[in-house]
Every structure is written in C-alpha cells, then in structure tokens.
Design a protein around this motif. Structure first.
Motif, PDB file in Angstrom:
ATOM      1  N   ASN A 177       7.751 -21.465 -17.003  1.00 32.34           N
ATOM      2  CA  ASN A 177       6.470 -22.010 -17.449  1.00 32.34           C
ATOM      3  C   ASN A 177       6.021 -23.169 -16.563  1.00 32.34           C
ATOM      4  O   ASN A 177       4.839 -23.272 -16.206  1.00 32.34           O
ATOM      5  CB  ASN A 177       6.592 -22.468 -18.903  1.00 32.34           C
ATOM      6  N   THR A 178       6.942 -24.050 -16.201  1.00 29.72           N
ATOM      7  CA  THR A 178       6.586 -25.184 -15.349  1.00 29.72           C
ATOM      8  C   THR A 178       6.165 -24.716 -13.961  1.00 29.72           C
ATOM      9  O   THR A 178       5.185 -25.216 -13.386  1.00 29.72           O
ATOM     10  CB  THR A 178       7.769 -26.149 -15.248  1.00 29.72           C
ATOM     11  N   VAL A 184      14.449 -29.431 -15.352  1.00 25.07           N
ATOM     12  CA  VAL A 184      15.148 -28.786 -14.237  1.00 25.07           C
ATOM     13  C   VAL A 184      14.159 -28.082 -13.318  1.00 25.07           C
ATOM     14  O   VAL A 184      14.291 -28.122 -12.088  1.00 25.07           O
ATOM     15  CB  VAL A 184      16.197 -27.796 -14.775  1.00 25.07           C
ATOM     16  N   SER A 185      13.142 -27.455 -13.898  1.00 25.29           N
ATOM     17  CA  SER A 185      12.149 -26.767 -13.091  1.00 25.29           C
ATOM     18  C   SER A 185      11.360 -27.744 -12.228  1.00 25.29           C
ATOM     19  O   SER A 185      11.094 -27.473 -11.048  1.00 25.29           O
ATOM     20  CB  SER A 185      11.196 -25.981 -13.988  1.00 25.29           C
ATOM     21  N   VAL A 196       2.271 -16.939 -24.960  1.00 25.87           N
ATOM     22  CA  VAL A 196       2.791 -15.648 -25.395  1.00 25.87           C
ATOM     23  C   VAL A 196       4.314 -15.600 -25.293  1.00 25.87           C
ATOM     24  O   VAL A 196       5.015 -15.367 -26.278  1.00 25.87           O
ATOM     25  CB  VAL A 196       2.160 -14.506 -24.565  1.00 25.87           C
ATOM     26  N   VAL A 197       4.823 -15.829 -24.084  1.00 24.69           N
ATOM     27  CA  VAL A 197       6.263 -15.663 -23.866  1.00 24.69           C
ATOM     28  C   VAL A 197       7.039 -16.821 -24.463  1.00 24.69           C
ATOM     29  O   VAL A 197       7.983 -16.626 -25.239  1.00 24.69           O
ATOM     30  CB  VAL A 197       6.552 -15.524 -22.358  1.00 24.69           C
ATOM     31  N   LEU A 198       6.639 -18.038 -24.120  1.00 26.93           N
ATOM     32  CA  LEU A 198       7.409 -19.202 -24.545  1.00 26.93           C
ATOM     33  C   LEU A 198       7.265 -19.473 -26.035  1.00 26.93           C
ATOM     34  O   LEU A 198       8.204 -19.949 -26.669  1.00 26.93           O
ATOM     35  CB  LEU A 198       6.964 -20.430 -23.745  1.00 26.93           C
ATOM     36  N   SER A 199       6.127 -19.175 -26.596  1.00 27.46           N
ATOM     37  CA  SER A 199       5.897 -19.460 -28.020  1.00 27.46           C
ATOM     38  C   SER A 199       6.065 -18.211 -28.881  1.00 27.46           C
ATOM     39  O   SER A 199       6.930 -18.161 -29.754  1.00 27.46           O
ATOM     40  CB  SER A 199       4.498 -20.049 -28.223  1.00 27.46           C
ATOM     41  N   LEU A 200       5.257 -17.195 -28.622  1.00 24.94           N
ATOM     42  CA  LEU A 200       5.233 -16.027 -29.496  1.00 24.94           C
ATOM     43  C   LEU A 200       6.539 -15.233 -29.430  1.00 24.94           C
ATOM     44  O   LEU A 200       7.187 -14.980 -30.449  1.00 24.94           O
ATOM     45  CB  LEU A 200       4.049 -15.138 -29.130  1.00 24.94           C
ATOM     46  N   GLY A 208      14.379 -26.692 -29.041  1.00 27.73           N
ATOM     47  CA  GLY A 208      13.402 -27.595 -28.428  1.00 27.73           C
ATOM     48  C   GLY A 208      14.004 -28.412 -27.306  1.00 27.73           C
ATOM     49  O   GLY A 208      13.366 -28.643 -26.271  1.00 27.73           O
ATOM     50  N   LEU A 209      15.241 -28.861 -27.496  1.00 28.18           N
ATOM     51  CA  LEU A 209      15.920 -29.608 -26.438  1.00 28.18           C
ATOM     52  C   LEU A 209      16.128 -28.745 -25.211  1.00 28.18           C
ATOM     53  O   LEU A 209      15.953 -29.196 -24.068  1.00 28.18           O
ATOM     54  CB  LEU A 209      17.253 -30.136 -26.963  1.00 28.18           C
ATOM     55  N   GLY A 210      16.507 -27.483 -25.429  1.00 31.58           N
ATOM     56  CA  GLY A 210      16.688 -26.581 -24.295  1.00 31.58           C
ATOM     57  C   GLY A 210      15.399 -26.356 -23.528  1.00 31.58           C
ATOM     58  O   GLY A 210      15.409 -26.283 -22.292  1.00 31.58           O
ATOM     59  N   ALA A 211      14.261 -26.278 -24.248  1.00 29.87           N
ATOM     60  CA  ALA A 211      12.973 -26.115 -23.564  1.00 29.87           C
ATOM     61  C   ALA A 211      12.648 -27.328 -22.699  1.00 29.87           C
ATOM     62  O   ALA A 211      12.171 -27.192 -21.566  1.00 29.87           O
ATOM     63  CB  ALA A 211      11.868 -25.885 -24.594  1.00 29.87           C
ATOM     64  N   ASN A 212      12.918 -28.521 -23.216  1.00 32.30           N
ATOM     65  CA  ASN A 212      12.658 -29.737 -22.436  1.00 32.30           C
ATOM     66  C   ASN A 212      13.569 -29.821 -21.211  1.00 32.30           C
ATOM     67  O   ASN A 212      13.138 -30.240 -20.128  1.00 32.30           O
ATOM     68  CB  ASN A 212      12.856 -30.971 -23.319  1.00 32.30           C
TER      69      ASN A 212
END
Length: 293
Positions: A5-6, A161-162, A125-129, A152-156
């Motif tokens: 996403n980033t 990292v990205s 779509v991908v990250l949320s849905l 949520g921590l993993g997403a941050n």
C-alpha cells in the motif's frame, strides 16, 4: 498488504504529478472523475461476484486482478510516452479553458490515471475489505481483543518498513538505472508480495477453514475417517459404508452459510443502523481530509 500500500500510494502520486501535462492540479480531477467512478464500478462488480464465488475464490480473484494489472503496468511503463495522448492533449488544452488543464492531464496520461485509481483501491479493497473480512471469518470473538490490536500494529510496521525500503531503493538506484527500470523493479516487488499474500491466504483457509465451507467439510470428513480407522473394529466395505453414513449424518450440522445480501439489501441494512451511518460520515470525512492534503 500494508507494505504494498505504501509503495503504490507513493508511486501513484509521483507519476501523476511529475508526468508531462500533469501536476498537483490533476489530483482533484482524479478524485472526482476517476477514483469515484472506479470505486462505484468495483462495488457493483464485487456485489455481483459475491453471489457467484466462494469467499476464498473471491479473495483470489480480486487480488489476482490487481496483481495482473501491476505486472502489465510494469511491462508497459517504458513505452508510456507512445501510449499516452500527447498531441491530442496539447490541442485540447489550447482549445479548453485553463481551469480544465488538470482534466486534460488526467486523460492524457491515462495509464497513470488507471494506476492511481488502482493504488487508491488497493488500500480500500485489499487492505481493508479483504484482510478484515478474512480476519472476521477466522478470528473468534473471544480472541479479537488480543489479536486485532496486533493486526493494526502489523499494518503500521509494514508501512514503516515499506517507507524505509523505498528510501534505500531510491538511494541505490538514483542515477544508476533508468526510471523505467525503477518502476519495473517496484512492480516486481509488489507482485512478489502479492504472491506471498495469496500463499498465506491459502494456508490460513486450509489450516483454519471457515465453518460451512468446502474446506471445512473436507476436514470433517478426514477426521471421521481417521476415527473409524483408529478403532479398527471393522474393515473393508463395512468401514467405508459407516464412514459415508457418518459423513452424511454430520452434514446437516455444518449447514452452508446463507447467501450474501444483494447490493440493495446491504444498503438498506446500513441505512437502518444509526451507528453505521455515523461511521460512514466519519469515514467520508477522513477521505475528504486526506484528499485535501
């Protein structure tokens, strides 16, 4: 998903702003005349697909479509000047008011416009849905308080990292390789991460199948067969008959889930809940605030 996403957000913004005939004035036109129609069309397509595909097949189909587009974009990017409407856009810009320069730039660089829309849809779509749909299906209610904050921590962490990876990649390739090679390398990284996501999804669904799915039925059938074989009381056809009878008797207990609601039913359900209406207002306000930046 968060790592991709980033990368996609950063690359989408840079492409439409730095392209010939582009600029920051293109962003408002992209939001209204490109992202919103694409989101609405995806909503219609997704609603129709939920009536025909299983959840696992739908996940794979949606993610596979995104990855196929990014692979095609990376392959075609070195020839984007020949694909875009350079001369036609110059003639249109001379004939139209100056306030429509952003719209002309959006149409001129149509492949970048499509990429920008796909990058915006990836987060929604991908990250949320897709992710949270899978999390809701495979996480028990009593496990949610412990697991959801970790998600949520993993997403941050993935976003951090990205961002660091993008900075290192820019320093390593700036002035060394062409812009086309850089974009192709980023698209290869995105597709590779998408392949990892598909593999993890297949493992999760196979290891913890959703109740009522075909994977859950196969797992229950294997369990019954092992129980019958472990007893060792009967062999041959008698055992097979009893296994089949046990599987048939257990089938009504694992009834298939009800079909997903249609688009009209979903909107009616959302409109009937004041809490969801408030959440919708908050979500739209957040999107509007993001676009204003």
């Amino acid at each position: 998903m968060s790592f991709n996403n980033t990368i996609l957000d950063s690359l989408g913004n840079s492409l439409v702003i730095t392209a010939s005939g582009g600029g920051t004035n293109v962003i408002p036109f992209l939001t209204v005349y490109a992202v919103w129609p694409c989101s609405f069309l995806f909503l219609l397509a997704y609603s129709a697909a939920t009536q025909r595909l299983s959840r696992q097949a739908l996940f794979n189909a949606v993610l596979g479509a995104f990855l196929a587009f990014y692979a095609a974009f990376g392959f075609a990017y070195p020839n984007h000047d020949a694909l875009h409407f350079g001369e036609q856009a110059a003639s249109a810009a001379a004939a139209l008011p100056a306030g429509l320069a952003g719209f002309v730039g959006m149409v001129r660089n149509w492949s970048f416009t499509l990429f920008y829309c796909s990058a915006e849809l990836w987060g929604d779509v991908v990250l949320s849905l897709l992710f949270w749909g899978l999390a809701n299906e495979t996480t028990a209610l009593d496990e949610a308080p412990a697991l959801y904050p970790m998600f949520g921590l993993g997403a941050n962490v993935g976003q951090a990292v990205s961002g660091k990876a993008l900075a290192l990649f820019h320093r390593a390739t700036d002035g060394v390789v062409s812009d086309g090679a850089q974009v192709q390398a980023l698209m290869a990284a995105v597709v590779a991460c998408g392949g990892v996501v598909l593999a993890l999804h297949a493992y999760i669904v196979g290891r913890w199948p959703v109740e009522g799915s075909k994977a859950a039925a196969r797992k229950e059938r294997r369990r019954l067969e092992k129980e019958r074989e472990g007893k060792g009381e009967k062999k041959g056809e008698v055992v097979e008959v009893e296994v089949a009878a046990a599987s048939t008797a257990a089938a009504p207990a694992a009834a298939p889930p009800p079909p997903p609601p249609s688009l009209r039913e979903a909107f009616a359900f959302l409109a009937a809940s004041p809490q969801i209406r408030c959440l919708a207002i908050m979500a739209l306000s957040q999107v509007r605030r993001r676009r204003s930046f």
